[in-house]
Each structure stands twice: as structure tokens, then as C-alpha cells.
Design a protein around this motif. Structure first.
Motif, PDB file in Angstrom:
ATOM      1  N   PHE A   3       0.749  -1.323   0.013  1.00 14.85           N
ATOM      2  CA  PHE A   3       0.061  -0.136   0.019  1.00 14.85           C
ATOM      3  C   PHE A   3       1.108   1.219   0.125  1.00 14.85           C
ATOM      4  O   PHE A   3       0.633   2.178  -0.460  1.00 14.85           O
ATOM      5  CB  PHE A   3      -0.960  -0.094   1.295  1.00 14.85           C
ATOM      6  CG  PHE A   3      -1.994  -0.895   0.834  1.00 14.85           C
ATOM      7  CD1 PHE A   3      -3.214  -0.845   0.180  1.00 14.85           C
ATOM      8  CD2 PHE A   3      -2.112  -1.991   1.758  1.00 14.85           C
ATOM      9  CE1 PHE A   3      -4.056  -1.783   0.065  1.00 14.85           C
ATOM     10  CE2 PHE A   3      -2.968  -2.928   1.805  1.00 14.85           C
ATOM     11  CZ  PHE A   3      -4.084  -2.931   0.842  1.00 14.85           C
ATOM     12  N   GLU A   4       1.847   1.304   0.756  1.00 12.57           N
ATOM     13  CA  GLU A   4       2.845   2.383   0.977  1.00 12.57           C
ATOM     14  C   GLU A   4       3.535   2.707  -0.533  1.00 12.57           C
ATOM     15  O   GLU A   4       3.890   3.842  -0.653  1.00 12.57           O
ATOM     16  CB  GLU A   4       3.919   2.162   1.677  1.00 12.57           C
ATOM     17  CG  GLU A   4       3.454   2.010   3.143  1.00 12.57           C
ATOM     18  CD  GLU A   4       4.535   1.423   4.204  1.00 12.57           C
ATOM     19  OE1 GLU A   4       5.569   1.295   3.690  1.00 12.57           O
ATOM     20  OE2 GLU A   4       4.268   1.471   5.264  1.00 12.57           O
ATOM     21  N   ALA A   5       3.568   1.527  -1.544  1.00 12.33           N
ATOM     22  CA  ALA A   5       4.096   1.907  -2.751  1.00 12.33           C
ATOM     23  C   ALA A   5       3.093   2.495  -3.630  1.00 12.33           C
ATOM     24  O   ALA A   5       3.449   3.042  -4.917  1.00 12.33           O
ATOM     25  CB  ALA A   5       4.638   0.535  -3.331  1.00 12.33           C
ATOM     26  N   ILE A   6       1.818   2.747  -3.349  1.00  6.22           N
ATOM     27  CA  ILE A   6       0.936   3.046  -4.174  1.00  6.22           C
ATOM     28  C   ILE A   6       0.837   4.528  -3.980  1.00  6.22           C
ATOM     29  O   ILE A   6       0.984   5.021  -2.962  1.00  6.22           O
ATOM     30  CB  ILE A   6      -0.524   2.440  -3.814  1.00  6.22           C
ATOM     31  CG1 ILE A   6      -0.726   0.812  -3.986  1.00  6.22           C
ATOM     32  CG2 ILE A   6      -1.506   2.954  -4.864  1.00  6.22           C
ATOM     33  CD1 ILE A   6      -1.925  -0.012  -3.774  1.00  6.22           C
ATOM     34  N   HIS A   7       0.351   5.217  -5.250  1.00  9.62           N
ATOM     35  CA  HIS A   7       0.255   6.709  -5.269  1.00  9.62           C
ATOM     36  C   HIS A   7      -0.860   7.027  -4.281  1.00  9.62           C
ATOM     37  O   HIS A   7      -1.835   6.268  -4.203  1.00  9.62           O
ATOM     38  CB  HIS A   7      -0.205   7.061  -6.837  1.00  9.62           C
ATOM     39  CG  HIS A   7       0.159   8.425  -6.701  1.00  9.62           C
ATOM     40  ND1 HIS A   7      -1.012   9.485  -6.434  1.00  9.62           N
ATOM     41  CD2 HIS A   7       0.940   9.387  -7.516  1.00  9.62           C
ATOM     42  CE1 HIS A   7      -0.757  10.727  -6.889  1.00  9.62           C
ATOM     43  NE2 HIS A   7       0.653  10.774  -7.535  1.00  9.62           N
ATOM     44  N   GLU A   8      -0.451   7.994  -3.497  1.00 11.16           N
ATOM     45  CA  GLU A   8      -1.527   8.540  -2.566  1.00 11.16           C
ATOM     46  C   GLU A   8      -2.942   8.829  -2.921  1.00 11.16           C
ATOM     47  O   GLU A   8      -3.976   8.694  -2.089  1.00 11.16           O
ATOM     48  CB  GLU A   8      -0.942   9.632  -1.576  1.00 11.16           C
ATOM     49  CG  GLU A   8      -0.506  10.843  -2.520  1.00 11.16           C
ATOM     50  CD  GLU A   8       1.014  11.012  -2.842  1.00 11.16           C
ATOM     51  OE1 GLU A   8       1.426  11.781  -3.424  1.00 11.16           O
ATOM     52  OE2 GLU A   8       1.658   9.902  -3.019  1.00 11.16           O
ATOM     53  N   ASP A   9      -2.864   9.105  -4.069  1.00  5.16           N
ATOM     54  CA  ASP A   9      -4.220   9.591  -4.857  1.00  5.16           C
ATOM     55  C   ASP A   9      -5.204   8.162  -5.013  1.00  5.16           C
ATOM     56  O   ASP A   9      -5.963   8.407  -5.452  1.00  5.16           O
ATOM     57  CB  ASP A   9      -4.320  10.325  -5.963  1.00  5.16           C
ATOM     58  CG  ASP A   9      -3.678  11.911  -5.668  1.00  5.16           C
ATOM     59  OD1 ASP A   9      -3.713  12.210  -4.391  1.00  5.16           O
ATOM     60  OD2 ASP A   9      -3.165  12.690  -6.340  1.00  5.16           O
ATOM     61  N   ASP A  10      -4.306   7.066  -5.126  1.00  6.29           N
ATOM     62  CA  ASP A  10      -5.068   5.903  -5.710  1.00  6.29           C
ATOM     63  C   ASP A  10      -5.216   4.911  -4.597  1.00  6.29           C
ATOM     64  O   ASP A  10      -5.915   3.867  -4.694  1.00  6.29           O
ATOM     65  CB  ASP A  10      -4.369   5.180  -6.725  1.00  6.29           C
ATOM     66  CG  ASP A  10      -4.160   6.228  -8.038  1.00  6.29           C
ATOM     67  OD1 ASP A  10      -5.145   7.072  -8.170  1.00  6.29           O
ATOM     68  OD2 ASP A  10      -3.494   6.084  -8.789  1.00  6.29           O
ATOM     69  N   VAL A  11      -4.348   5.008  -3.342  1.00  2.00           N
ATOM     70  CA  VAL A  11      -4.406   3.957  -2.476  1.00  2.00           C
ATOM     71  C   VAL A  11      -5.854   3.823  -1.809  1.00  2.00           C
ATOM     72  O   VAL A  11      -6.258   2.580  -1.439  1.00  2.00           O
ATOM     73  CB  VAL A  11      -3.246   4.272  -1.175  1.00  2.00           C
ATOM     74  CG1 VAL A  11      -3.951   5.467  -0.450  1.00  2.00           C
ATOM     75  CG2 VAL A  11      -3.212   3.037  -0.366  1.00  2.00           C
TER      76      VAL A  11
ATOM     77  N   ARG B 203      -8.592   3.614  -3.139  1.00  2.46           N
ATOM     78  CA  ARG B 203      -9.784   2.796  -3.990  1.00  2.46           C
ATOM     79  C   ARG B 203      -9.203   1.269  -3.618  1.00  2.46           C
ATOM     80  O   ARG B 203     -10.103   0.516  -3.966  1.00  2.46           O
ATOM     81  CB  ARG B 203      -9.301   3.112  -5.374  1.00  2.46           C
ATOM     82  CG  ARG B 203      -9.768   4.494  -5.992  1.00  2.46           C
ATOM     83  CD  ARG B 203      -9.779   4.872  -7.340  1.00  2.46           C
ATOM     84  NE  ARG B 203      -8.514   4.798  -7.788  1.00  2.46           N
ATOM     85  CZ  ARG B 203      -8.221   3.888  -8.924  1.00  2.46           C
ATOM     86  NH1 ARG B 203      -8.937   2.889  -9.235  1.00  2.46           N
ATOM     87  NH2 ARG B 203      -6.948   4.100  -9.502  1.00  2.46           N
ATOM     88  N   MET B 204      -8.023   1.139  -3.583  1.00  2.00           N
ATOM     89  CA  MET B 204      -7.679  -0.444  -3.382  1.00  2.00           C
ATOM     90  C   MET B 204      -7.985  -0.829  -1.887  1.00  2.00           C
ATOM     91  O   MET B 204      -8.533  -2.057  -1.900  1.00  2.00           O
ATOM     92  CB  MET B 204      -5.985  -0.456  -3.176  1.00  2.00           C
ATOM     93  CG  MET B 204      -5.520  -1.662  -2.953  1.00  2.00           C
ATOM     94  SD  MET B 204      -5.600  -2.809  -4.653  1.00  2.00           S
ATOM     95  CE  MET B 204      -4.044  -1.923  -5.458  1.00  2.00           C
ATOM     96  N   ARG B 205      -7.769   0.132  -0.842  1.00  2.00           N
ATOM     97  CA  ARG B 205      -8.384  -0.482   0.301  1.00  2.00           C
ATOM     98  C   ARG B 205     -10.174  -0.564   0.327  1.00  2.00           C
ATOM     99  O   ARG B 205     -10.486  -1.087   0.840  1.00  2.00           O
ATOM    100  CB  ARG B 205      -8.208   0.757   1.421  1.00  2.00           C
ATOM    101  CG  ARG B 205      -6.455   0.543   1.669  1.00  2.00           C
ATOM    102  CD  ARG B 205      -6.325   1.586   2.826  1.00  2.00           C
ATOM    103  NE  ARG B 205      -4.768   1.673   3.041  1.00  2.00           N
ATOM    104  CZ  ARG B 205      -3.995   0.877   3.645  1.00  2.00           C
ATOM    105  NH1 ARG B 205      -4.730  -0.190   4.244  1.00  2.00           N
ATOM    106  NH2 ARG B 205      -2.887   1.022   4.047  1.00  2.00           N
ATOM    107  N   ALA B 206     -10.957   0.455  -0.367  1.00  5.54           N
ATOM    108  CA  ALA B 206     -11.887   0.294  -0.325  1.00  5.54           C
ATOM    109  C   ALA B 206     -12.517  -0.970  -1.264  1.00  5.54           C
ATOM    110  O   ALA B 206     -13.606  -1.496  -0.695  1.00  5.54           O
ATOM    111  CB  ALA B 206     -12.619   1.331  -1.237  1.00  5.54           C
TER     112      ALA B 206
END
Length: 617
Positions: A312-320, A322-325
Motif C-alpha cells: 500500500f505504501e508503494a501506491i500513489h497516495e491519490d489511488d491507495v 480505491r484499493m483499500r475500498a
């Protein structure tokens, strides 16, 4: 006192406190004078209370006469042992224990018997041990491993059923034979290590190549254990051997499949994974292929097996989010396939790459969730899609421009051809009229200009993707364009005031930059001066990452309310002047935008115009 000493000595000579032998002493009347701990424990006797009691009560009634006879015999023959079998109650009140008893008369210094020493050997224990040995032997015959014993000279002393099956030798054939006949190949270092371990009383294990009676060769797993006697010396070896041919074949198969899987993984455009969410809320990757490191330089399978958080830390802060959701939706019962595109951080600050996650969740029996899927890098696909859209927009715009231009050209050509045909008729009717010929020449020139403009536009459209960008000195470009128009400048008496730093460069296509300023300079010469004011200002400055150039004239100006939406359109004419084809400003705008810049105009009728060019560096 002397008798007691004699008794103690005799008892001590027979191992006074043995934990496997019963030792009892009685006087000549059969009353206990001594009982050892093992006897008391085995028959539940209190040694203090038993002393002085009649020993016959501890023997079953049917055997009392035999016991009495054995006692009488030993007393009659001092120094001779009398042995017999007797039954005693176990102490539980029901069971009896059968024991061998040895009766010996204890004599004084005169050789006269004074007591009887009774030494018992529990026959039940021996039977139990015998049964135990038989059971263990049968057990060894039922196991799938060969169980073999041999002495230090290598002679076989034990051989179970599995050994018969594995090696093909019967017990009768192999007992007394050398164990080496079963060995096909042995590593000398392993052999020495096994010998050293066995002689040190330790176990050794390893793999060897053995052979059976027919000569068939097969791998075995060996465990050698030392046989140690009561003195603590190694006197032999117990070995178990397991045929591991199938296991080896399976390992080789697994190895081949792993190698094949590894090769396949190298060609998979991403990282294959299994992601699990425990009922306690822990998210981690039990498995993820090593290709994940190609997707992001900070991630490894070892790191993600502990926790998914580094991912998750490697994902762009504006997209993370959506992944968690998406994961939260799966927890809430949405078990549809995940298909997400997201950005990941790059090793270069401010840069990012695009990844796609595709995975299908499954509900586990313990209430957790597991996903099986793939991460893949789609940066090139994204770039290709953007480029495709860009090309599509360019092609669409080009088609529209060419369509508009074709209407304009068609109109101009039809108009010119109609004029020529009309003039030809007039010349035929009045051949000597020179004015008609001049008019025809003007019409032909306009037609020639129209065709030239067609070629210019077509060449521009064709060269959009075939040009080379280089740093162009802005001041040198402007001066060169003015000098090319020197004749008109001198004839009209126009003064160009250029304020551009000599170190200001624009990343551009040289031909485009020349054309842009040529159109603006010639427009200024045509429409940007009056009899009262014949000055044109060209000012260029650096503003952050942009270069801004302003071309200002003080001529007739443009009515933006009337013509604002036509200034840069194809065929748009702002002045009633037959010299114009409505192509100049259209071409200028197209070339500026092709360079990634923009152009706008500020103008008022009678006050001149200012064209503002912006180039992004």
C-alpha cells in the motif's frame, strides 16, 4: 548380634536393594527378619510392621507346603540353593504374581543354620519382557522400513520382513552375512562420518545407493543407531533403511515443475500472487512471485509475506484509497473480481508508473478471505492509449482543417476560374483592351497563390510527426525574418523595435518558428501601421518555465466582438483586402500549438493589435 551381621553380609552379597529382585530373610520359624524395598513395593508391605510376622501368609495356600519343603531342604543342606516356583498375592487382593524363588540357609561360624535367605525373580516380569520382545519384533515386521542389526564386523544379526521385501534376501540367507552385500555405492566421507558417530554412541543419517539380490539399484535413506551394552560400549549397529525411489522421482518431478513454473513466471507480464485476509484483519501475501520487484523496486516476496502494508505504501497516495475500498467491499460480501488500475511510486521523485490488479476473492472456512490474481505493469499500454488518443485528435483535427480548407480552396478556385472565363470572353470581344489582360494576370496570380497555400498546408500536416526539435535562438530568428522582409519594411518606412535577450532559446522546429514570426511580421507590415504610426514592437521575456513573446503594432486593429471567433480559423478574413487568403493566422496557430505553445490576441479597432505567444520549455 553376630547372627545379624552374618545376615547383612549375606544379603549384601546378593545385591541388597535391587530394584528387580525380591530379597527376604526369615528366622527358622519362618518369621520375617528382613524385606528389601522392591519386595515391599511390589507386594504392598509395610517393612516395619512385617518384621516378626509369619512369612507363610504371603504365599497362596496351595503353594505353602511346597515352600515349606524347599525351606527344609535348604536347611538340611547348608551352602546349597533350593529353587522353586511360588505364587504370591500381588497386594490387590485378587491377582497373583508367579516368581522363581531361591532359598539359601544362612549359617553361623559353627556352620549351623540360623536364618533363611529368600531371593525371588518375578516370572511375570520375564514373561512380560518376552512378550514385549515378541511384540516389538512383530511390529518391526509390519513397518515399511527395513530394520537391520549387525555387529561391528558387519555381520547381520537381525533382518525384518521389510528388509526381506526391499532387498530380496530371506532371514535365513542374510543372517551371519556381511551387510555390505546390500550396498552398491557409498560416499567414503559419509562412511567415515557414520563410523565416528556410532563409536561415539551417536546416531547418523544420510542417503546411500543400495542394491537388492537381483542387482537392482535404488536410493535409500539410512539412519544408523549404536547398540550399547551395559558397560557403555558400542557393540553393534541398528539401521533402518527406506527406499526413497518414489520420493526422489517425486522431488525430481517437483523440481522440473518448479523450473517450468519459474520460466513461465518470467514470461508472465506481472507478478502472480495469493493474498489473504485473516479473520483477525491481518492482510498478507502467502505467495507472490519475485517479479513483484520489477513492478516496484522496494517490494520483495519476503517483505509481503509478513504484511501487505509495504504494498500500500508503494501506491500513489491519490489511488491507495480505491484499493483499500475494494478490499473492504469484499469483506462486506462483494466477491466479484477485482480489476483496478492505479499508479505506483517511481524511484525518480515526482514520477510514477501504472499497474493493474486483477484478482478473484474466495471465502475461507474460517471466515477469512483469499485472493488469487496478478499484478501487471500497464505503463506502456497507458502511454500507447494516450498517444493513440493524441493521434486520433490530431487526425480528427487535420481532417476537419483539410475539409474546411478544401471548401475554401474550392470556392477560391471556382471564383478564379469563373473570372478567367469571363475575362477570356471580354478579351475575345475587345482584343486590344490591355486592362482585361491585367485583370486576367491578377486572377491567375490569385489562383497560383491558392494552389501554393494548398501545398503549404499539406506539407505542414504531413510534417507534424516528421520534424526534429532543436534549441532555437529567439532573437536570431526574429532578426532573420525581419531582414527577409527588408524590401517591404524599407518601402513602407516601418521601424521594428526588438527587445529580446540574446541568450533566450526556444525548443522548437526551426522551420515552424520562422513561419510563425514571418506571418506575424508580414501581417504587421500589411495591417499594423498607419501614416501616423509606423512602429512595431517585439518583446520577449522568460517567465518561470515559459517564454512569452509579444508582437505589438499600432495599426488599424481588429474588432474582436465581431471577428474574435474567426481570427485563427481557416479562411477567416478580418480585412477587406484581396491579398489575403485567410490562411496566415490559421497556420500560425497550428504551428504554435504543434510546438506545445499557445497564441492569443488583444486588439481594438484603430488602436492596433498585440499577439501574445507562449512557449513552454
Amino acid at each position: 548380634m553376630l547372627e545379624q551381621q552374618i545376615l547383612v553380609d549375606a544379603i549384601a552379597a546378593k545385591v541388597l536393594e535391587s530394584d528387580s529382585i525380591y530379597i527376604v530373610a526369615t528366622d527358622l520359624q519362618g518369621k520375617y527378619t528382613y524385606l528389601n524395598n522392591w519386595f515391599c513395593k511390589k507386594f504392598n508391605v509395610d517393612p516395619v510392621k512385617a518384621i516378626g510376622k509369619d512369612s507363610m501368609h504371603s504365599i497362596v495356600s496351595e503353594d505353602q507346603a511346597a515352600c515349606l519343603a524347599m525351606v527344609q531342604e535348604c536347611l538340611s543342606n547348608p551352602g546349597k540353593s533350593v529353587i522353586g516356583k511360588l505364587r504370591k498375592p500381588s497386594g490387590a487382593g485378587m491377582d497373583t504374581l508367579v516368581s522363581f524363588w531361591e532359598f539359601v540357609a544362612v549359617v553361623n561360624e559353627a556352620g549351623v543354620p540360623v536364618q533363611v535367605l529368600c531371593i525371588g525373580y518375578d516370572l511375570s516380569l520375564h514373561k512380560k519382557l518376552q512378550k514385549e520382545v515378541e511384540f516389538k519384533s512383530r511390529l518391526l515386521d509390519t513397518i515399511g522400513q527395513a530394520a537391520v542389526a549387525f555387529d561391528l564386523e558387519g555381520k547381520v544379526t537381525y533382518w525384518n520382513k521389510a528388509a526381506e521385501r526391499i532387498y530380496g534376501y530371506s532371514r535365513e540367507e542374510i543372517l551371519g552375512q556381511q551387510i555390505d552385500i546390500t550396498v552398491h555405492e557409498q560416499n567414503p566421507d559419509d562412511l567415515e562420518a557414520a563410523r565416528t558417530a556410532i563409536m561415539a554412541g551417536k546416531q547418523w543419517s544420510g542417503e546411500q545407493i543400495h542394491q537388492d539380490k537381483s542387482g537392482r539399484i535404488f536410493p535409500v535413506k539410512i539412519i544408523d543407531s549404536p547398540i550399547i551394552n551395559e558397560d557403555g560400549r558400542t557393540i553393534g549397529v541398528i539401521a533402518t533403511a527406506e527406499n526413497i525411489s518414489e520420493e526422489k522421482a517425486y522431488q525430481e518431478s517437483v523440481k522440473r515443475h518448479k523450473e517450468q513454473l519459474g520460466k513461465l513466471m518470467q514470461n508472465v507480464p506481472g507478478a502472480v500472487f495469493q493474498m489473504e485476509l485473516t479473520p483477525e484483519g491481518k492482510l498478507y501475501f502467502p505467495y507472490i512471485s519475485r517479479e513483484v520487484n520489477r513492478l516496484h523496486h522496494t517490494l520483495t516476496p519476503e517483505l509481503l509475506r509478513i504484511s501487505a502494508e509495504p504494498g500500500f505504501e508503494a501506491i500513489h497516495e491519490d489511488d491507495v484509497h480505491r484499493m483499500r475500498a475494494a478490499i473492504a467491499n469484499a469483506v462486506n460480501g462483494d466477491l466479484s473480481e477485482l480489476n483496478l488500475e492505479y499508479r505506483v511510486k517511481s524511484a525518480e521523485p515526482g514520477q510514477h508508473r501504472w499497474n493493474r490488479l486483477r484478482a478473484r476473492p474466495e471465502l475461507k472456512a474460517d471466515g477469512g478471505l483469499v485472493w488469487y490474481g496478478i499484478f501487471e505493469d500497464i505503463t506502456e499500454q497507458k502511454s500507447a492509449a494516450v498517444e493513440h488518443q493524441k493521434l486520433l485528435r490530431t487526425a480528427t483535427n487535420q481532417n476537419k482543417r483539410l475539409k474546411d480548407f478544401s471548401f475554401m480552396v474550392s470556392h477560391n478556385i471556382r471564383s478564379s476560374v469563373a473570372n478567367i472565363m469571363g475575362l477570356l470572353e471580354m478579351v475575345r470581344s475587345e482584343p486590344s483592351n490591355e486592362e482585361y489582360l491585367d485583370m486576367m494576370g491578377l486572377t491567375v496570380n490569385r489562383l497560383n497563390n491558392t494552389l501554393s497555400n494548398v501545398n503549404e498546408l499539406l506539407n505542414f500536416e504531413q510534417s507534424l510527426d516528421m520534424t526534429t526539435w532543436v534549441p532555437c535562438n529567439l532573437l536570431e530568428t526574429i532578426i532573420r525574418v525581419i531582414e527577409l522582409n527588408n524590401e517591404s519594411v524599407f518601402r513602407e518606412g516601418i521601424q521594428f523595435l526588438v527587445g529580446v535577450p540574446d541568450d533566450l532559446y526556444v525548443q522548437s522546429v526551426p522551420a515552424y518558428l520562422d513561419s510563425i514570426f514571418h506571418n506575424l511580421v508580414t501581417n504587421a507590415i500589411k495591417y499594423g501601421t498607419t501614416k501616423r504610426k509606423k512602429t512595431v514592437d517585439i518583446i520577449g521575456v522568460q517567465e518561470g518555465d515559459r517564454i512569452v513573446v509579444r508582437v505589438r503594432d499600432y495599426g488599424i486593429g481588429i474588432d474582436l466582438d465581431r471577428y474574435g471567433d474567426k481570427i485563427f480559423k481557416l479562411g477567416g478574413r478580418l480585412h477587406q483586402d484581396s491579398r489575403g487568403e485567410g490562411l496566415g493566422l490559421f497556420m500560425t496557430k497550428q504551428q504554435v500549438e504543434a510546438l506545445g505553445g499557445s497564441i492569443e490576441v488583444q486588439s481594438e479597432p484603430g488602436l492596433g493589435s498585440t499577439f501574445i505567444l507562449t512557449f513552454v520549455q
